[in-house]
Motif scaffolding. Sequence first.
Motif, PDB file in Angstrom:
ATOM      1  N   VAL A  43       0.829  -1.218   0.000  1.00  0.00           N
ATOM      2  CA  VAL A  43       0.000   0.000   0.000  1.00  0.00           C
ATOM      3  C   VAL A  43       0.865   1.272   0.000  1.00  0.00           C
ATOM      4  CG1 VAL A  43      -1.713   1.299   1.344  1.00  0.00           C
ATOM      5  CG2 VAL A  43      -2.013  -1.164   0.982  1.00  0.00           C
ATOM      6  N   PRO A  44       1.877   1.390   0.895  1.00  0.00           N
ATOM      7  CA  PRO A  44       2.690   2.616   0.860  1.00  0.00           C
ATOM      8  C   PRO A  44       3.406   2.833  -0.483  1.00  0.00           C
ATOM      9  CG  PRO A  44       3.028   1.443   2.908  1.00  0.00           C
ATOM     10  CD  PRO A  44       2.241   0.530   2.027  1.00  0.00           C
ATOM     11  N   SER A  45       3.975   1.741  -1.043  1.00  0.00           N
ATOM     12  CA  SER A  45       4.736   1.947  -2.289  1.00  0.00           C
ATOM     13  C   SER A  45       3.821   2.389  -3.425  1.00  0.00           C
ATOM     14  CB  SER A  45       5.517   0.687  -2.672  1.00  0.00           C
ATOM     15  OG  SER A  45       4.656  -0.403  -2.936  1.00  0.00           O
ATOM     16  N   LYS A  46       2.607   1.837  -3.469  1.00  0.00           N
ATOM     17  CA  LYS A  46       1.702   2.229  -4.558  1.00  0.00           C
ATOM     18  C   LYS A  46       1.174   3.647  -4.363  1.00  0.00           C
ATOM     19  CE  LYS A  46       3.051  -0.876  -5.817  1.00  0.00           C
ATOM     20  NZ  LYS A  46       3.839  -2.066  -5.472  1.00  0.00           N
ATOM     21  N   THR A  47       1.083   4.087  -3.107  1.00  0.00           N
ATOM     22  CA  THR A  47       0.631   5.464  -2.847  1.00  0.00           C
ATOM     23  C   THR A  47       1.721   6.445  -3.283  1.00  0.00           C
ATOM     24  OG1 THR A  47      -0.490   4.536  -0.919  1.00  0.00           O
ATOM     25  CG2 THR A  47      -0.457   6.916  -1.097  1.00  0.00           C
ATOM     26  N   LEU A  48       2.975   6.099  -2.964  1.00  0.00           N
ATOM     27  CA  LEU A  48       4.105   6.926  -3.403  1.00  0.00           C
ATOM     28  C   LEU A  48       4.154   6.986  -4.932  1.00  0.00           C
ATOM     29  CD1 LEU A  48       6.922   8.322  -2.611  1.00  0.00           C
ATOM     30  CD2 LEU A  48       7.911   6.086  -3.088  1.00  0.00           C
ATOM     31  N   ILE A  49       3.961   5.823  -5.556  1.00  0.00           N
ATOM     32  CA  ILE A  49       4.037   5.741  -7.021  1.00  0.00           C
ATOM     33  C   ILE A  49       2.886   6.529  -7.668  1.00  0.00           C
ATOM     34  CG2 ILE A  49       3.741   4.079  -8.938  1.00  0.00           C
ATOM     35  CD1 ILE A  49       5.527   2.145  -7.194  1.00  0.00           C
ATOM     36  N   ALA A  50       1.735   6.577  -6.995  1.00  0.00           N
ATOM     37  CA  ALA A  50       0.614   7.361  -7.533  1.00  0.00           C
ATOM     38  C   ALA A  50       0.996   8.844  -7.598  1.00  0.00           C
ATOM     39  CB  ALA A  50      -0.627   7.171  -6.670  1.00  0.00           C
ATOM     40  N   ALA A  51       1.679   9.320  -6.536  1.00  0.00           N
ATOM     41  CA  ALA A  51       2.089  10.734  -6.521  1.00  0.00           C
ATOM     42  C   ALA A  51       3.135  10.987  -7.605  1.00  0.00           C
ATOM     43  CB  ALA A  51       2.643  11.094  -5.149  1.00  0.00           C
ATOM     44  N   ALA A  52       4.102  10.068  -7.711  1.00  0.00           N
ATOM     45  CA  ALA A  52       5.161  10.231  -8.708  1.00  0.00           C
ATOM     46  C   ALA A  52       4.561  10.178 -10.121  1.00  0.00           C
ATOM     47  CB  ALA A  52       6.210   9.138  -8.527  1.00  0.00           C
ATOM     48  N   GLY A  53       3.577   9.307 -10.318  1.00  0.00           N
ATOM     49  CA  GLY A  53       2.928   9.172 -11.635  1.00  0.00           C
ATOM     50  C   GLY A  53       2.209  10.454 -12.019  1.00  0.00           C
ATOM     51  N   ALA A  54       1.673  11.151 -11.013  1.00  0.00           N
ATOM     52  CA  ALA A  54       0.989  12.420 -11.306  1.00  0.00           C
ATOM     53  C   ALA A  54       1.996  13.433 -11.855  1.00  0.00           C
ATOM     54  CB  ALA A  54       0.320  12.952 -10.047  1.00  0.00           C
ATOM     55  N   MET A  55       3.225  13.389 -11.327  1.00  0.00           N
ATOM     56  CA  MET A  55       4.294  14.264 -11.843  1.00  0.00           C
ATOM     57  C   MET A  55       4.547  13.975 -13.313  1.00  0.00           C
ATOM     58  SD  MET A  55       6.230  16.262  -9.732  1.00  0.00           S
ATOM     59  CE  MET A  55       7.958  16.033 -10.158  1.00  0.00           C
ATOM     60  N   THR A  56       4.618  12.686 -13.650  1.00  0.00           N
ATOM     61  CA  THR A  56       4.875  12.316 -15.043  1.00  0.00           C
ATOM     62  C   THR A  56       3.747  12.805 -15.945  1.00  0.00           C
ATOM     63  OG1 THR A  56       6.069  10.375 -14.352  1.00  0.00           O
ATOM     64  CG2 THR A  56       5.267  10.345 -16.590  1.00  0.00           C
ATOM     65  N   SER A  57       2.515  12.663 -15.474  1.00  0.00           N
ATOM     66  CA  SER A  57       1.381  13.106 -16.290  1.00  0.00           C
ATOM     67  C   SER A  57       1.502  14.593 -16.577  1.00  0.00           C
ATOM     68  CB  SER A  57       0.055  12.850 -15.573  1.00  0.00           C
ATOM     69  OG  SER A  57      -0.052  11.501 -15.261  1.00  0.00           O
ATOM     70  N   VAL A  58       1.913  15.352 -15.555  1.00  0.00           N
ATOM     71  CA  VAL A  58       2.054  16.795 -15.760  1.00  0.00           C
ATOM     72  C   VAL A  58       3.172  17.069 -16.770  1.00  0.00           C
ATOM     73  CG1 VAL A  58       2.591  18.989 -14.638  1.00  0.00           C
ATOM     74  CG2 VAL A  58       1.160  17.314 -13.464  1.00  0.00           C
ATOM     75  N   HIS A  59       4.324  16.438 -16.563  1.00  0.00           N
ATOM     76  CA  HIS A  59       5.455  16.659 -17.482  1.00  0.00           C
ATOM     77  C   HIS A  59       5.083  16.282 -18.908  1.00  0.00           C
ATOM     78  CE1 HIS A  59       8.530  16.153 -14.012  1.00  0.00           C
ATOM     79  NE2 HIS A  59       8.024  17.360 -14.080  1.00  0.00           N
ATOM     80  N   ASP A  60       4.409  15.128 -19.036  1.00  0.00           N
ATOM     81  CA  ASP A  60       4.128  14.619 -20.378  1.00  0.00           C
ATOM     82  C   ASP A  60       2.997  15.367 -21.068  1.00  0.00           C
ATOM     83  OD1 ASP A  60       6.110  12.860 -19.862  1.00  0.00           O
ATOM     84  OD2 ASP A  60       4.877  11.045 -19.845  1.00  0.00           O
ATOM     85  N   SER A  61       2.333  16.269 -20.328  1.00  0.00           N
ATOM     86  CA  SER A  61       1.201  16.964 -20.939  1.00  0.00           C
ATOM     87  C   SER A  61       1.638  18.086 -21.881  1.00  0.00           C
ATOM     88  CB  SER A  61       0.267  17.514 -19.861  1.00  0.00           C
ATOM     89  OG  SER A  61       0.965  18.476 -19.091  1.00  0.00           O
ATOM     90  N   ALA A  62       2.917  18.474 -21.832  1.00  0.00           N
ATOM     91  CA  ALA A  62       3.386  19.560 -22.691  1.00  0.00           C
ATOM     92  C   ALA A  62       3.128  19.228 -24.162  1.00  0.00           C
ATOM     93  CB  ALA A  62       4.873  19.807 -22.444  1.00  0.00           C
ATOM     94  N   VAL A  63       3.361  17.969 -24.516  1.00  0.00           N
ATOM     95  CA  VAL A  63       3.211  17.559 -25.917  1.00  0.00           C
ATOM     96  C   VAL A  63       1.737  17.610 -26.364  1.00  0.00           C
ATOM     97  CG1 VAL A  63       2.971  15.059 -25.487  1.00  0.00           C
ATOM     98  CG2 VAL A  63       4.039  15.846 -27.595  1.00  0.00           C
ATOM     99  N   LEU A  64       0.829  17.596 -25.388  1.00  0.00           N
ATOM    100  CA  LEU A  64      -0.600  17.681 -25.719  1.00  0.00           C
ATOM    101  C   LEU A  64      -1.042  19.132 -25.875  1.00  0.00           C
ATOM    102  CD1 LEU A  64      -1.996  15.046 -23.143  1.00  0.00           C
ATOM    103  CD2 LEU A  64      -1.132  14.639 -25.442  1.00  0.00           C
ATOM    104  N   GLY A  65      -0.129  20.063 -25.598  1.00  0.00           N
ATOM    105  CA  GLY A  65      -0.448  21.479 -25.744  1.00  0.00           C
ATOM    106  C   GLY A  65      -0.664  22.192 -24.424  1.00  0.00           C
ATOM    107  N   VAL A  66      -0.372  21.500 -23.307  1.00  0.00           N
ATOM    108  CA  VAL A  66      -0.553  22.137 -21.998  1.00  0.00           C
ATOM    109  C   VAL A  66       0.678  22.996 -21.690  1.00  0.00           C
ATOM    110  CG1 VAL A  66      -0.828  21.698 -19.510  1.00  0.00           C
ATOM    111  CG2 VAL A  66      -1.967  20.211 -21.178  1.00  0.00           C
TER     112      VAL A  66
END
Length: 467
Positions: free
Chosen positions: A45-68
């Motif tokens: 549970v803790p590792s997946k919660t940490l990974i959820a937060a880290a994954g949100a960072m990736t989504s933000v970074h990767d959104s530039a190519v979508l025009g964000v």
Amino acid sequence: MTRIVIIGGGPAGYEAALVAAQLGAQVTVIERDGIGGASVLTDCVPSKTLIAAAGAMTSVHDSAVLGVHGAEPAAVGLDLAAVNQRVKGLAVAQSADIHSRLIAEGVRIVAGQGRLTDDVRGLAAHRVQVLDTDGGVAEELEGDVVLIATGADPRVLPGAEPDHERILDWRDVYELVAMPEHLVVVGSGVTGAEFASGYLEAGVPVTLVSSRDRVLPGEDSDAAEVLEEVFQSRGGRLERGRAAAVRRSEKGVVVELTDGRAVEGSHALMTVGTVPNTGGLNLENCGVELTEAGHVVVDRVSRTSVPGVYAAGDVTGVFQLASVAAMQGRIAMWHALGEAVTPIKLKTVAANVFTHPEIATVGVQEQSLPEYTDVDVVRLPLATNARAKMSDLRDGFVKLFARRSTGVIMGGVVVAPGASELILPIALAVTKGLTVADLAQTFAIYPSLSGSITEAGRRLMGADHLA
Ligand SMILES: Cc1cc2nc3c(=O)[nH]c(=O)nc-3n(C[C@H](O)[C@H](O)[C@H](O)COP(=O)(O)OP(=O)(O)OC[C@H]3O[C@@H](n4cnc5c(N)ncnc54)[C@H](O)[C@@H]3O)c2cc1C
Ligand SMILES: NC(=O)c1ccc[n+]([C@@H]2O[C@H](COP(=O)([O-])OP(=O)(O)OC[C@H]3O[C@@H](n4cnc5c(N)ncnc54)[C@H](O)[C@@H]3O)[C@@H](O)[C@H]2O)c1
């Protein structure tokens, strides 16, 4: 009333307790740390919660190519202290929920360290002592059935003992209040790969020390290759080599490799495997057979070598997953309490590696293909899927294994963000013996990533060797 004593309150122990209580048994769970076990409190549970937060960072970074706009890496960051606070809070809340559920079902929970103390073998009932924190006997219990569900702990590499400040095991990381300047992850099994991927997504420079030719030696080689490519393309460093020792240095840590090279970092995270928690349980003296590695030997209905003593979960080393632990625990109770029970079927277990992208697998995999003579394989890259293109997902694929003669689906691999959710139709097909035609004729949403799964079924229909 049958008296059940369960040692260990992780998924194996608490799920067993729920089944036994439902069947009218008198159930006691002995737990030394907290209900939910390592799974809930320190590992899964803790590792997946940490990974959820880290994954949100990736989504933000990767959104530039979508025009964000405004999502440049320098502008976005994780507050690690806040993330870790959330991780620990969520784990404690989950543990409290399970605790309340057990109490509501009439299960008695005893805090302490359990050990089997049968002094005569072959008796109908077994004796269990509960030790307090000083090692004194707090209580003695008798059970008609005992379940050993004590889990596993991190393996310590001699010469690389965690100091819990800079040399860490995976249970230490939630105490960090600031991002490591450079994290060296030692060991590239599932735990190492997940933390290396997660911290990299969180913006930490990561070096992954892999003693094998490729990371994730137990997984599909195409999947591991995708993972390595993505990891390196995002700035992660892979160092092939075996750690001999880890020591503190002025700046942080030095990981010494067996070939004489050294890898420097600010922190080292040791992920070199697990050891079963069988020490101190007095099992061998009571006739319970252990493997050389210390795991409890069980059959497919969780029986040990001693009648009335069952074991479930990581302590058995069967398949170290929370879902398998829980099923072994339930099966033990169904069997012990005389319910109809199907022995565990490991070939139907679905598993997921929570990296970026995720790797989900079920059923027959490439390692066991040589055992079969008539298997067709199809691999569809996600890059051609319309929905994947819309989200700019380029890395990943769907792979399906089916029996050539009958079309029965034997296994599959999904490499994609959210693969843990996408694997279910393949898991259902493997469990229920569905065919590629069944999959091919199922309506998938358009556009969707799951469309690649039904498409894989259609591709294999073309390979009907009976036609
Ligand atoms: C970093 C990490 C991430 C993971 N992520 C996932 C995941 O995403 N999905 C998944 O399916 N699996 C995951 N796993 C595996 C999963 O955590 C284990 O398979 C699961 O915890 C096994 O459950 P268990 O009940 O056997 O043991 P545990 O969860 O370890 O529980 C055993 C409990 O027994 C207690 N205990 C031990 N000895 C005694 C004693 N003598 N007396 C009383 N109590 C005792 C321990 O304190 C512990 O609370 C992960 C593992 C790790 C290391
Ligand atoms: N998502 C999940 O379901 C999940 C997540 C984490 C762990 N788990 C399970 O927990 C179990 C344990 O996984 P794990 O990854 O902790 O252990 P593991 O034993 O699977 O992997 C440890 C890795 O460390 C490597 N290693 C050992 N000594 C080394 C050294 N000196 N230097 C460098 N590398 C070294 C090994 O070769 C191995 O690849 C597995 O069964 C796994 O499936 C599941």
